[in-house]
Scaffold this active site. Structure first.
Site, PDB file in Angstrom:
ATOM      1  N   ASP A 275       0.870  -1.167   0.000  1.00 49.36           N
ATOM      2  CA  ASP A 275       0.000   0.000   0.000  1.00 49.36           C
ATOM      3  C   ASP A 275       0.920   1.234   0.000  1.00 49.36           C
ATOM      4  O   ASP A 275       2.132   1.105   0.228  1.00 49.36           O
ATOM      5  CB  ASP A 275      -0.879  -0.043   1.262  1.00 49.36           C
TER       6      ASP A 275
ATOM      7  N   ASP B 179      -0.166   5.157   0.987  1.00 52.49           N
ATOM      8  CA  ASP B 179      -0.391   6.155   2.044  1.00 52.49           C
ATOM      9  C   ASP B 179      -0.438   5.498   3.414  1.00 52.49           C
ATOM     10  O   ASP B 179      -1.236   4.592   3.654  1.00 52.49           O
ATOM     11  CB  ASP B 179      -1.702   6.908   1.771  1.00 52.49           C
TER      12      ASP B 179
ATOM     13  N   GLY C 191      -9.956   7.571  -1.269  1.00 53.39           N
ATOM     14  CA  GLY C 191      -9.966   8.290  -2.541  1.00 53.39           C
ATOM     15  C   GLY C 191     -10.259   9.763  -2.313  1.00 53.39           C
ATOM     16  O   GLY C 191     -11.240  10.123  -1.642  1.00 53.39           O
TER      17      GLY C 191
ATOM     18  N   GLU D 150     -13.600  11.042  -3.863  1.00 53.40           N
ATOM     19  CA  GLU D 150     -14.713  10.490  -3.081  1.00 53.40           C
ATOM     20  C   GLU D 150     -14.801  11.193  -1.730  1.00 53.40           C
ATOM     21  O   GLU D 150     -15.896  11.437  -1.224  1.00 53.40           O
ATOM     22  CB  GLU D 150     -14.499   8.978  -2.871  1.00 53.40           C
TER      23      GLU D 150
ATOM     24  N   HIS E 225      -9.591  18.327  -7.279  1.00 52.33           N
ATOM     25  CA  HIS E 225      -8.695  17.240  -6.885  1.00 52.33           C
ATOM     26  C   HIS E 225      -7.374  17.288  -7.661  1.00 52.33           C
ATOM     27  O   HIS E 225      -6.307  17.011  -7.119  1.00 52.33           O
ATOM     28  CB  HIS E 225      -9.400  15.891  -7.089  1.00 52.33           C
TER      29      HIS E 225
HETATM   30  C1  XBP Z   1      -5.224   6.395   0.589  1.00 51.19           C
HETATM   31  C2  XBP Z   1      -6.345   7.241   0.219  1.00 51.19           C
HETATM   32  C3  XBP Z   1      -6.115   8.375  -0.664  1.00 51.19           C
HETATM   33  C4  XBP Z   1      -5.259   9.481  -0.113  1.00 51.19           C
HETATM   34  C5  XBP Z   1      -5.322  10.665  -1.022  1.00 51.19           C
HETATM   35  O1  XBP Z   1      -5.635   5.073   0.851  1.00 51.19           O
HETATM   36  O2  XBP Z   1      -7.462   7.011   0.615  1.00 51.19           O
HETATM   37  O3  XBP Z   1      -7.345   8.910  -1.010  1.00 51.19           O
HETATM   38  O4  XBP Z   1      -5.724   9.861   1.176  1.00 51.19           O
HETATM   39  O5  XBP Z   1      -4.972  10.372  -2.325  1.00 51.19           O
HETATM   40  P1  XBP Z   1      -4.570   3.875   0.713  1.00 51.19           P
HETATM   41  P2  XBP Z   1      -5.838  10.878  -3.572  1.00 51.19           P
HETATM   42  O6  XBP Z   1      -3.544   4.082   1.779  1.00 51.19           O
HETATM   43  O7  XBP Z   1      -5.385   2.638   0.998  1.00 51.19           O
HETATM   44  O8  XBP Z   1      -4.030   3.889  -0.676  1.00 51.19           O
HETATM   45  O9  XBP Z   1      -6.280  12.273  -3.250  1.00 51.19           O
HETATM   46  O10 XBP Z   1      -4.894  10.823  -4.749  1.00 51.19           O
HETATM   47  O11 XBP Z   1      -7.004   9.957  -3.711  1.00 51.19           O
HETATM   48 MG    MG Z   2      -2.858   3.156   3.576  1.00 52.12          MG
END
Ligand code: XBP
Ligand code: MG
Length: 265
Positions: free
Chosen positions: A14, A16, A57, A60, A87
């Protein structure tokens, strides 16, 4: 515990919270900067952002915020396009932040990636975040060439249903041509675990700033981080005898995969 002989063919990361702590001081200020540029009086403080993170997301998350806190915006014409533009602006600010080099990789990430390469084990990414965020994070931490070290990068809108749906893991496994039993996922959140677990992939959780109190039932192990030689991680659950006093490396991953029981807690 019974063992099997399934090889470790790939590790799926993963992004983030797992590769780096990107949310509080990365995505969050980037969203706020985009709101300012769009002359919106919205501000996502650290507490509110923690709550909004249950929606995966960025697009979202913005839509959810509008529905809950700014319903007037719902009547905007071309709302989806407007959210997409907002975004896009947020992504620009996020990449700018990464370029400043203030968001480092978490402990053990660079080491494990190098070890996987040395052992010819495939490396993949399965994330909800935008592809540009992933490639920029890699570029500003491991160097531009590191993008090519990844056999597959599953990101953003490539699947219709983001995590906690398993779609991004299904897509990534398909690209690799591998069954879930030959892979390990590394995640930091409950949404991420639900996604990888539903895809049938053994999952290690390294807890992060916003996720440490979430429910990780079904994870093979829950740790503070991957650790480094001389800087061991704390094991929160899944205390397996031969993983004691070790950091997570290729051999611990192989041991974990070889345990027959998917729920090793
Ligand atoms: C990460 C997310 C992302 C980030 C922001 O989830 O939910 O939406 O917070 O990125 P994961 P974007 O760790 O499961 O990948 O704004 O590009 O969506
Ligand atoms: Mg994550």
């Amino acid at each position: 515990m019974k063992k099997n002989n399934i090889p470790l063919s790939a590790v799926l990361f993963d992004v983030d919270g797992t590769l780096a702590e990107t949310e509080r001081d990365g995505h969050r200020p980037a969203f706020n900067a985009a709101f300012k540029e769009f002359e919106l009086d919205w501000h996502w403080d650290t507490e509110l952002y923690g709550k909004l993170l249950k929606i995966t997301g960025g697009k979202e998350r913005i839509r959810y915020y509008i529905e809950k806190y700014a319903p007037d915006i719902l009547s905007k014409r071309d709302l989806s396009n407007w959210i997409a533009e907002l975004h896009k602006t947020k992504t620009k600010y996020f990449v700018d932040l990464l370029a400043k080099g203030n968001i480092p990789l978490r402990p053990g990430i660079a080491r494990l990636i190098h070890e996987l390469r040395e052992n010819e084990i495939k490396i993949g990414i399965a994330t909800t975040t935008t592809l540009e965020n992933v490639t920029s994070l890699l570029k500003y931490t491991l160097g531009e060439e590191s993008i090519s070290w990844f056999d597959v990068i599953g990101a953003g809108d490539i699947v219709a249903q983001k995590k906690p749906a398993p779609d991004i893991y299904y897509w990534t496994l398909k690209e690799l041509g591998l069954p879930p039993q030959q892979c390990i996922a590394i995640e930091d959140s409950e949404n991420g675990l639900q996604s990888s677990y539903a895809a049938g992939i053994k999952t290690i959780i390294t807890i992060s700033e916003y996720t440490y109190s979430q429910n990780f039932n079904g994870a093979a192990m829950v740790l503070t981080d991957l650790g480094e030689p001389g800087k061991l991680p704390s094991i929160i659950s899944g205390d397996i005898a031969n993983l004691n006093n070790r950091w997570i490396d290729v051999s611990t991953l192989m041991t974990l995969l070889a345990l027959n029981d998917r729920q090793t807690l």
